[in-house]
Design a protein around this motif. Structure first.
Motif, short mmCIF file in Angstrom:
data_model
loop_
_atom_site.label_atom_id
_atom_site.label_comp_id
_atom_site.label_asym_id
_atom_site.label_seq_id
_atom_site.Cartn_x
_atom_site.Cartn_y
_atom_site.Cartn_z
N SER A 228 1.24 -4.96 -14.46
CA SER A 228 1.01 -3.88 -15.43
C SER A 228 -0.48 -3.61 -15.65
CB SER A 228 1.68 -4.21 -16.78
OG SER A 228 3.03 -4.56 -16.58
N ASP A 229 -1.29 -3.77 -14.59
CA ASP A 229 -2.72 -3.53 -14.78
C ASP A 229 -3.32 -2.61 -13.72
OD1 ASP A 229 -2.62 -5.24 -12.64
OD2 ASP A 229 -3.86 -6.83 -13.51
N LEU A 230 -2.49 -1.91 -12.96
CA LEU A 230 -3.03 -0.95 -11.99
C LEU A 230 -2.01 0.16 -11.75
CD1 LEU A 230 -1.64 -1.26 -8.88
CD2 LEU A 230 -2.79 -3.45 -9.06
N VAL A 231 -2.50 1.27 -11.23
CA VAL A 231 -1.65 2.41 -10.89
C VAL A 231 -1.91 2.73 -9.42
CG1 VAL A 231 -1.16 4.85 -11.40
CG2 VAL A 231 -1.76 3.30 -13.25
N ALA A 232 -0.84 2.78 -8.62
CA ALA A 232 -1.01 3.02 -7.18
C ALA A 232 0.30 3.51 -6.57
CB ALA A 232 -1.44 1.72 -6.47
N GLY A 233 0.20 4.10 -5.37
CA GLY A 233 1.40 4.57 -4.67
C GLY A 233 1.26 4.32 -3.18
N ALA A 234 2.38 4.30 -2.47
CA ALA A 234 2.34 4.03 -1.03
C ALA A 234 3.32 4.93 -0.29
CB ALA A 234 2.71 2.56 -0.77
N LEU A 235 2.93 5.29 0.94
CA LEU A 235 3.81 6.03 1.84
C LEU A 235 3.80 5.29 3.17
CD1 LEU A 235 5.37 8.64 2.84
CD2 LEU A 235 3.12 9.52 3.49
N VAL A 236 4.99 5.00 3.73
CA VAL A 236 5.09 4.29 5.01
C VAL A 236 6.08 5.02 5.91
CG1 VAL A 236 5.54 2.07 6.15
CG2 VAL A 236 4.74 2.09 3.78
N GLY A 237 5.77 5.06 7.20
CA GLY A 237 6.70 5.70 8.14
C GLY A 237 6.08 5.81 9.51
N PRO A 238 6.68 6.63 10.38
CA PRO A 238 6.13 6.80 11.72
C PRO A 238 4.76 7.49 11.67
CG PRO A 238 8.22 7.97 11.46
CD PRO A 238 7.88 7.40 10.13
N ARG A 239 3.92 7.17 12.65
CA ARG A 239 2.55 7.70 12.67
C ARG A 239 2.54 9.23 12.58
NH1 ARG A 239 1.01 4.64 16.72
NH2 ARG A 239 0.55 2.89 15.37
N ALA A 240 3.44 9.86 13.31
CA ALA A 240 3.42 11.33 13.36
C ALA A 240 3.68 11.93 11.98
CB ALA A 240 4.47 11.82 14.35
#
Ligand SMILES: Cc1ncc(COP(=O)(O)O)c(C=O)c1O
Length: 417
Positions: free
Chosen positions: A231-243
């Motif tokens: 509960s001390d940071l805000v972040a997001g991620a996207l993962v998938g094929p390179r294209a």
């Protein structure tokens, strides 16, 4: 491709520059050792924080740049950001990754980069309120139609998807009712109709579920929750094929860059992700079981509990059911107020996934923008409270929740919080 619960799916090799790690390691070994570099300053064991916006050009810059071997500007690349990015990429089992300044940064950049006027986006019932706002308010302004499918339709992708459907967005388990959607079935149907399937894996985390291995095209996560975990940071991620990640990354990234210090914190937190989620899974299951026999509780919402069909899907696609449990209390708002006031260790605050347990009322927090009709259609009733367990001892959490439920006086009229 389908996933077998218990079997780690993510066995992708580390990106160039990181020390190699064998494919047979378990999740915690991967999280501790999966993003080590031999060339860190002074040989430090812990990655340094590159708190810089820009980089000196090396004398052989043009050659290095041509081979993608140099850093240019932190909005695009930063070595501190690469550490958690690499761990999340390996854990989700994807080719490419991009980290963002928030989960909404990841979701909005991804959706806006992949659709164009005339397209249709299908939102499978039970999305985070912010995602619902983005889809229902922003996309129609750019000529993108959004169709929300709920209840029975949400379990029948074959009957839902049509020609103009470009993108399908689903969460599983859903927020806050913990419904489980059949990711492999949606993925197979999307393949047949040439739609892309984007799965928000925030609630499950890659410890409990790997949407890419189940056939999803892309996975997004609010790293603010379990991945950050404190509960001390805000972040997001996207993962998938390179294209596909490249389509979001290259031009339409919208500048929602993760700050190097937040990236350092995220990398540190990821080392304990599997340990934390293991405990959170255990606490979620134990509290769900205890609450289901308490007279103050009308209904327990927990992955797989909604129906036999959802139980079958959860058993097939999840390795653990997670640390979020929602309760529909019999006494409505008054009961919710009494319950929240009586909790000792579970703090009343929005968000989830941290080491401390949190409780919130979805109609006042994550889903506060929904109209009364939308709340009803989604199944969010007046007595609904969402509990997100931290890493406290499971027995203490069961006791805290049970005693708070015991304190509900169904005859009194407590003043609202
Ligand atoms: C399932 C889900 N997805 C996305 C988000 C948005 O993430 P962030 O708050 O990091 O922007 C949230 C936030 O609560 C969420 O619960």
């Amino acid at each position: 491709m389908t996933s077998t619960p218990g079997e780690p799916e993510a066995t992708v090799a580390p990106k160039k520059g990181f020390d190699p790690i064998p494919s047979w390691v378990g999740p915690t070994t991967r999280l501790v050792h999966g993003a080590r570099r031999p060339d860190w300053n002074a040989g430090s064991v812990v990655p340094p924080i590159y708190q810089t916006s820009t980089y000196h050009f090396p004398s052989e810059y043009s050659e290095a740049a041509q081979h993608g071997n140099t850093y240019l500007y932190t909005r695009s690349d930063n070595p501190s950001v690469e550490v958690p990015a690499e761990l999340i990429r390996q854990m989700e089992g994807g080719e490419a990754v991009r980290l963002f300044a928030s989960g909404m940064g990841a979701i909005s950049a991804t959706v806006l980069s992949l659709v164009q006027p005339g397209d249709e986006v299908v939102a499978v019932g039970g999305l985070y309120g912010g995602t619902t706002d983005l889809l229902s308010e922003l996309l129609p302004r750019f000529g993108v139609r959004v169709r929300t499918v709920r209840d029975e339709a949400a379990g029948m992708p074959e009957a839902v998807l049509g020609n103009p459907t470009r993108l399908v967005l689903l969460e599983s388990p859903t927020n806050p009712l913990l419904h489980v959607h059949d990711i492999a079935r949606w993925a197979a149907t999307c393949d047949r109709t040439s739609a892309m399937l984007l799965v928000d894996n925030t609630f499950a985390t890659p410890i409990n579920q790997n949407p890419l291995a189940l056939g999803a095209d892309l996975v997004v996560e609010s790293a603010t929750k379990y991945l950050g975990g404190h509960s001390d940071l805000v972040a997001g991620a996207l993962v998938g094929p390179r294209a596909l990640v490249g389509r979001v990354d290259a031009k339409f990234y919208f500048g929602a860059t993760l700050d190097p210090f937040a990236a350092y914190l995220l990398g540190r937190s990821l080392k304990t992700l599997a340990l934390r989620v293991e405990r959170q899974n255990a606490s979620g299951a134990r509290v769900a079981a205890a609450a289901s026999v308490h007279p103050a509780v009308a209904r327990v919402h927990y992955p797989g509990r909604a129906s036999d069909a959802e139980e079958e899907i959860a058993a097939r696609q999840m390795r653990g059911r997670g640390g979020v449990v929602s309760l529909s209390l019999r006494g409505g708002r008054v009961a919710v107020d009494q319950f929240l006031r009586s909790l000792r260790f579970v703090h009343v605050a929005s968000s989830l996934g941290g080491v401390e347990s949190l409780a919130c009322v979805p109609r006042l927090t994550s889903h506060r923008h929904l109209s009364e009709e939308e709340l009803q259609a989604t199944g969010i009733d007046d007595g609904l409270v969402r509990l997100a367990f931290g890493i406290e001892d499971s027995a203490d959490l069961v006791r805290d929740v049970t005693e708070a439920l015991d304190s509900i006086d169904t005859h009194s009229k407590a003043a609202p919080l």
